[in-house]
Design a protein around this motif. Structure first.
Motif, PDB file in Angstrom:
ATOM      1  N   PRO A   1     -46.494   3.407  11.686  1.00 12.83           N
ATOM      2  CA  PRO A   1     -47.338   3.709  12.842  1.00 12.83           C
ATOM      3  C   PRO A   1     -48.458   4.674  12.459  1.00 12.83           C
ATOM      4  N   ALA A   2     -49.413   4.839  13.359  1.00 10.22           N
ATOM      5  CA  ALA A   2     -50.588   5.646  13.041  1.00 10.22           C
ATOM      6  C   ALA A   2     -50.245   7.107  12.816  1.00 10.22           C
ATOM      7  N   ASP A   3     -49.222   7.618  13.521  1.00  5.81           N
ATOM      8  CA  ASP A   3     -48.922   9.033  13.310  1.00  5.81           C
ATOM      9  C   ASP A   3     -48.022   9.250  12.095  1.00  5.81           C
ATOM     10  N   LEU A   4     -47.800   8.175  11.348  1.00  4.75           N
ATOM     11  CA  LEU A   4     -47.057   8.247  10.089  1.00  4.75           C
ATOM     12  C   LEU A   4     -45.637   8.781  10.266  1.00  4.75           C
ATOM     13  N   ARG A   5     -45.041   8.521  11.442  1.00  6.09           N
ATOM     14  CA  ARG A   5     -43.644   8.919  11.601  1.00  6.09           C
ATOM     15  C   ARG A   5     -42.787   7.680  11.325  1.00  6.09           C
ATOM     16  N   PHE A   6     -42.300   7.578  10.089  1.00  9.65           N
ATOM     17  CA  PHE A   6     -41.542   6.389   9.735  1.00  9.65           C
ATOM     18  C   PHE A   6     -40.376   6.771   8.829  1.00  9.65           C
ATOM     19  N   THR A   7     -39.469   5.818   8.644  1.00 11.57           N
ATOM     20  CA  THR A   7     -38.439   6.005   7.641  1.00 11.57           C
ATOM     21  C   THR A   7     -38.236   4.682   6.923  1.00 11.57           C
ATOM     22  N   ALA A   8     -37.905   4.758   5.652  1.00 11.34           N
ATOM     23  CA  ALA A   8     -37.777   3.546   4.839  1.00 11.34           C
ATOM     24  C   ALA A   8     -36.320   3.215   4.540  1.00 11.34           C
ATOM     25  N   ILE A   9     -35.403   3.794   5.317  1.00 16.34           N
ATOM     26  CA  ILE A   9     -33.986   3.524   5.067  1.00 16.34           C
ATOM     27  C   ILE A   9     -33.708   2.041   5.289  1.00 16.34           C
ATOM     28  N   ASN A  10     -32.860   1.473   4.425  1.00 18.37           N
ATOM     29  CA  ASN A  10     -32.505   0.054   4.523  1.00 18.37           C
ATOM     30  C   ASN A  10     -33.745  -0.831   4.540  1.00 18.37           C
ATOM     31  N   SER A  11     -34.634  -0.554   3.606  1.00 22.75           N
ATOM     32  CA  SER A  11     -35.866  -1.327   3.500  1.00 22.75           C
ATOM     33  C   SER A  11     -35.555  -2.808   3.271  1.00 22.75           C
ATOM     34  N   PRO A  12     -36.334  -3.700   3.859  1.00 21.11           N
ATOM     35  CA  PRO A  12     -36.077  -5.142   3.716  1.00 21.11           C
ATOM     36  C   PRO A  12     -36.342  -5.663   2.305  1.00 21.11           C
ATOM     37  N   ASN A  13     -37.055  -4.885   1.490  1.00 18.83           N
ATOM     38  CA  ASN A  13     -37.355  -5.310   0.127  1.00 18.83           C
ATOM     39  C   ASN A  13     -36.072  -5.524  -0.673  1.00 18.83           C
ATOM     40  N   PRO A  14     -35.874  -6.724  -1.289  1.00 25.39           N
ATOM     41  CA  PRO A  14     -34.606  -7.026  -1.972  1.00 25.39           C
ATOM     42  C   PRO A  14     -34.324  -6.142  -3.182  1.00 25.39           C
ATOM     43  N   GLN A  15     -35.375  -5.515  -3.777  1.00 29.03           N
ATOM     44  CA  GLN A  15     -35.081  -4.645  -4.920  1.00 29.03           C
ATOM     45  C   GLN A  15     -34.927  -3.183  -4.521  1.00 29.03           C
ATOM     46  N   ALA A  16     -35.031  -2.930  -3.221  1.00 23.07           N
ATOM     47  CA  ALA A  16     -35.085  -1.532  -2.799  1.00 23.07           C
ATOM     48  C   ALA A  16     -33.716  -0.894  -2.797  1.00 23.07           C
ATOM     49  N   TYR A  17     -33.701   0.404  -3.145  1.00 24.86           N
ATOM     50  CA  TYR A  17     -32.507   1.217  -2.960  1.00 24.86           C
ATOM     51  C   TYR A  17     -32.469   1.573  -1.474  1.00 24.86           C
ATOM     52  N   PRO A  18     -31.337   1.331  -0.806  1.00 23.55           N
ATOM     53  CA  PRO A  18     -31.333   1.458   0.652  1.00 23.55           C
ATOM     54  C   PRO A  18     -31.444   2.864   1.204  1.00 23.55           C
ATOM     55  N   ILE A  19     -31.092   3.869   0.425  1.00 26.32           N
ATOM     56  CA  ILE A  19     -31.178   5.224   0.983  1.00 26.32           C
ATOM     57  C   ILE A  19     -32.344   5.957   0.355  1.00 26.32           C
ATOM     58  N   ALA A  20     -33.524   5.380   0.504  1.00 27.25           N
ATOM     59  CA  ALA A  20     -34.717   6.031  -0.021  1.00 27.25           C
ATOM     60  C   ALA A  20     -35.707   6.167   1.106  1.00 27.25           C
TER      61      ALA A  20
END
Lengths: 290, 359, 332
Positions: free
Chosen positions: B270-289
């Motif tokens: 979002p525009a105010d940059l309040r986000f989290t990347a936990i459980n990212s949909p990317n298949p190579q992603a580490y989920p707790i990042a």
């Protein structure tokens, strides 16, 4: 049976067992002291070096953890200021109690309050200063060394006042009366006769209070807080040995844990020196007045 | 001892006190050619902020005094105005935004991506133990109590697991790392979500509490059988073994620079940059990042920061989002992905001091 | 000095002029002011503590605060029962472990030790008090906890039929905290016990010995009953110290906001929570008032305990005076 009959073997056994237990428990009481000193030396000596005392802690995540210069200097500064606050006031209160208040009602109330102060946990003193001086932003800003000193002074005050009262009471009335009879005004009697006579005891009491204040952590956590660099500005955060040790204990790195042991050894050594000096002064007094 | 000596003593004590209270050159404001800025917060990001601080000290003479006290206190200090910038691993919550708005508009500026490892210290357990979210949740719920529990053994066929009891270690202070970790657990376990929830500070069903990522690392190191969650930099610096966690695509991923970066790719924020990347949909992603944030006010001077400090904070952020991104990799923090970096940089250039843009 | 004399209103040559009496007045009222300031300070602090902790009492009520088992700041829940229970358990353990040992040392030093050993032993016990709390914490974390783990685990396994014993020994736990507190209160309890025991009138002791009692029987019949009040007072002073101890406890108790099921579980205490959470509470008024309320509870607890202790010590001093009076009368 005559009261002078021989003691039965059973009673003898009970006696020996009981005395043995008392002796054993006394030794048990000394075990922690031995172990603490042993481990302080074992793990702490390795940390001591010139760098240890001349470098500030770097706070770096990797690499050289630095020494404890800011912590050591901070402790000396904080306690010095606290002593300047507490010792005159403590002695003043003791003088009032002995010379003016004596057995009156007000004096009993003051003595009661001093007793209350003795029992207050040190963290509550920190809280007091926190809510009255830190949260209100007194004199600009939050954490400051002098606020930490104020918390330590609250801690030292009852020790100095109590010891002072005991020692001032020991000054023979005869001395006071002779001085008064010679025409000296009351205040001169106090400052020229009573206080100088009681001086060694007052010094002892003050030194014991100082030794206690040096080791306190809780009151400093939210008053003087911590900082890494050596600072002589008591209006800002200041590091101190107990706070540095407290922080280093909770660090996973082996060098930093070793630094904690070295700092602990330094702190205990400082406290011991002050305590021994206090005892020495007290012993001299008793040989002088004997 | 005469009263004269008494007065002498008292006078010198007062003098010493007065001198020391007058302060000396290096302290709070204005030491060195570049000044000093004060920040506090996340222990998750402390290693990299300290690294940037060291770089800036040698290049520009700017001293960054960063207190790693936990994201919760970082947000607190930022809102109270006792620091020039705050640092938190989770963007400001709605209530926190409201509280901060008393002084102006708060900005969340992501700086780097980091990974929360599930680190353990058990002799006999192999490296990169495979654990999925449900199992980790049950461990932290206290339902799985020994390392050779069938739930763990099932995911690690062939490994000889010891019967050592599991000692859980968690944070005792308010922590952004906790927020990230519990967000993951809440996503993986309904029981965790309803019983404990996810926040910077939760009511842990079991385990020992320790202060800061440092404290948790120390506690894990001291106890055989311990498991705790620490940021990757801490795990690597202390040679911890950590788990391979199952991500949203079903792969067991070990936290590495690559898998941490992958978590940030393709994120819509979002525009105010309040986000989290936990459980990212990317298949190579580490989920707790996820990303960690620096908190500053849009108009810093109006919020109470002195002008020199405001400039210093901008220098710090410019460096961090510039050359600092390369430094991050050395500590195993992933640099921000391109689109996020642009958005972050835009926010930094919008920083003002009393209405004027900061130079 | 005036040369005038009296009765018709002149001043005595030994009297001082009002101006010369000024320093006296200054000193007297100045020092009185100091003493009153100390009183006022304490009263002010107490009132500030009470008023600033009102928020949480308004929300949960005093009973709710003390007896709800739910300390969850992020959800605005401040039930301090886990903290109170932790404080009580560790202090009780400290008393159970520490007081008997302290009494034993006091007995040994005053009654059973050879005269030369007395000063050495006294100094050694008092040296325990010179070690600061944080150093005990350091020693507890790195020496006590790892080295006692096998022994305490064995105890937990063997005696698991006892209530509150059994299960896995966590690293830091209630028992270790209680043990370290016991070590810390030992010097106080021992010093007071020593003082009280040494004031037992020799007549009592000699009477017992003359009747053929063994050393231990003499102690049991003459010394201990006489010193009971004073020793209880000393133990309560130790209790007061144990209740308020912060740093050593927070390092070895485990900081868990749940109530442990057995003495080898992690726990929390009132003092520890204040030290750990004050930082994030500084901008959350409700959380802050909860921590202040915890401080208030601590303050009141120590006040009460120390008050009771004083009562016991005064009683023992009075008894000593009465006894010595009675003895003097009897001998007259």
């Amino acid at each position: 049976m005559s009261a002078l009959a021989a003691i039965s073997p059973r009673r003898r056994r009970v006696d020996r067992a009981a005395r043995g237990t008392v002796f054993a428990l006394t030794l048990v009481a000394l075990v922690p002291l031995v172990l603490v000193v042993y481990y302080l030396l074992l793990k702490g000596l390795g940390a001591i070096s010139v760098d240890f005392f001349t470098q500030d802690p770097t706070g770096n995540f990797l690499g050289n953890p630095g020494g404890i210069k800011s912590a050591l200097l901070g402790t000396l500064e904080l306690v010095a200021l606290a002593s300047a606050m507490a010792i005159p006031v403590g002695i003043g209160v003791a003088v009032w109690l002995v010379e003016y208040g004596r057995t009156g009602r007000l004096a009993s109330i003051v003595r009661f309050f001093i007793d209350v102060l003795t029992g207050v946990p040190s963290i509550v003193f920190g809280l007091f200063i926190y809510i009255t001086l830190v949260l209100t932003g007194f004199l600009d800003g939050s954490f400051a060394g002098w606020k930490g000193s104020a918390a330590l002074a609250l801690l030292m005050l009852p020790v100095v006042a109590r010891a002072g009262e005991v020692v001032l009471n020991l000054v023979p009335d005869g001395l006071r009366e002779s001085a008064l009879a010679l025409g000296a005004p009351r205040w001169r009697v106090i400052t020229r006769v009573v206080l100088p006579t009681a001086l060694p005891g007052l010094v002892t009491g003050s030194l014991l209070a100082v030794a206690r204040a040096m080791g306190e952590t809780a009151p400093l956590i939210f008053t003087a807080q911590a900082t890494l660099a050596t600072s002589f500005d008591l209006n800002r955060r200041m590091n101190s040995l107990p706070i540095q040790i407290f922080s280093d204990i909770q660090n996973p790195k082996a060098e930093i844990v070793q630094r904690a042991w070295g700092s602990a050894l330094t702190l205990v050594a400082l406290i011991l020196i002050i305590t021994l000096v206090a005892r020495f002064v007290a012993a001299r007094r008793s040989t002088l007045t004997a | 001892m005469t009263s004269r000596t008494w007065f002498g003593l008292a006078a010198s004590a007062a003098l010493a006190v007065g001198l020391s209270a007058c302060g000396s050159s290096d302290s709070g404001s204005g030491s060195g050619s570049g000044g000093t800025i004060n920040g506090s917060g996340s222990t998750f990001a402390a290693p990299i902020y300290q690294q940037w601080g060291a770089d800036l000290k040698s290049s520009k003479g700017l001293t960054v005094n960063y207190q790693a006290v936990g994201s919760g206190q970082g947000v607190s200090d930022f809102t109270a105005g006792t620091v020039d910038f705050g640092a938190s691993d989770s963007a400001l919550k709605d209530e926190e935004v409201k509280a901060a708005q008393a002084k102006g508009t708060p900005l969340n500026i992501p700086t780097v991506f980091g990974a929360v490892t599930v680190s353990y210290n058990v002799s006999g357990v192999p490296k990169s133990l495979k654990l999925d979210g449900a199992t980790i949740s049950n461990i932290f719920l206290g339902k799985i109590t020994s390392w050779n529990d069938p739930a763990i053994a099932k995911q690690n066929a062939g490994a000889k697991l010891p019967g050592t009891k599991i000692t859980v270690v968690h944070r005792s202070d308010s922590s952004g790392t906790t927020k990230l970790f519990t967000t993951f657990l809440a996503d993986s376990s309904k029981q965790w979500s309803s019983q404990v929830g996810s926040d910077k500070s939760v009511k842990w069903p079991t385990g020992t509490g320790a202060k800061g990522n440092d404290g948790v690392a120390a506690a894990v190191k001291q106890t055989d059988g311990a498991v705790g969650y620490v940021e990757q930099a801490y795990a690597l610096a202390n040679n911890f073994t950590f788990a391979a966690v199952k991500n949203s695509s079903g792969t067991y991923v070990v936290p590495t620079l690559a898998s941490t970066s992958a978590a940030g790719q393709g994120l819509k924020v979002p525009a105010d940059l309040r986000f989290t990347a936990i459980n990212s949909p990317n298949p190579q992603a580490y989920p707790i990042a996820s990303a960690t944030f620096v908190l500053v006010y849009l108009d810093m001077c109006k919020a109470g920061v002195k002008e020199q400090q405001a400039k210093g904070v901008k220098t710090f952020l410019d460096y961090g989002l510039g050359a600092g991104q390369a430094q991050a990799q050395k500590l195993q923090y992933a640099p921000l992905p391109a689109n996020l970096l642009t958005q972050a940089k835009a926010k930094v250039s919008s920083l003002q001091c009393n209405g004027k843009a900061l130079g | 000095m005036e040369a005038g004399t009296l009765p018709r209103g002149g001043r005595s040559s030994l009297e001082r002029s009002p101006r010369a009496r000024l320093p006296d007045r200054l000193m007297r009222y100045g020092l009185l002011g100091l003493a009153l300031a100390v009183l006022a300070l304490l009263v002010v602090f107490f009132f500030i503590l009470v008023s600033d902790s009102q928020d949480v009492f308004a929300k949960q009520g005093v009973v709710g605060f003390l007896f709800d088992n739910d300390w969850n700041p992020s959800r605005d829940q401040f039930g301090a029962l886990p903290l109170v229970v932790g404080t009580v358990i560790t202090s009780a353990l400290a008393l159970v472990i520490g007081v008997p040992i302290a009494i034993a040392t006091a007995l040994f030093i005053t009654e059973l030790a050879p005269a030369r050993g007395r000063t050495v032993l006294t100094t050694l016990v008092e040296l325990l008090a010179a070690v600061p709390s944080v150093v005990y914490g350091l020693w507890g974390v790195f020496v006590l906890i790892p080295n006692l783990k096998p022994a305490t685990q064995w105890f937990a396994d063997t005696f698991s039929f006892l209530p509150f014993v059994g299960g896995t020994v966590a690293g830091p736990n209630y028992f270790i905290a209680g043990l370290i507190l016991a070590i810390m209160i030992l010097p106080i309890v021992s010093a007071i016990s020593r003082e009280v025991i040494s004031t037992v009138p020799p007549d009592h002791k000699e009477a017992a010995l003359a009747l053929g009692a063994t050393r231990w029987e003499m102690i049991r019949m003459a010394v201990l009953p006489y010193s009971r009040a004073g020793i209880t007072g000393g133990a309560m002073l130790g209790l007061g110290r144990a209740i308020g101890e912060t740093i050593a406890v927070t390092l070895v108790i485990g900081n868990a906001t749940t109530i442990g099921k057995q003495i080898f579980d992690q726990g929390y205490s009132l003092a520890a929570v204040i030290a750990n959470e004050f930082g994030e509470a500084s901008s959350d008024p409700l959380h802050r008032s909860a921590l202040l309320a915890a401080g208030l509870v601590l303050f009141i607890l120590t006040l009460v305990v120390n008050g009771i202790a004083r009562g016991f010590v005064v009683r023992s001093e009075r008894k000593q005076k009465v006894t010595s009076l009675a003895v003097t009368e009897a001998e007259a």
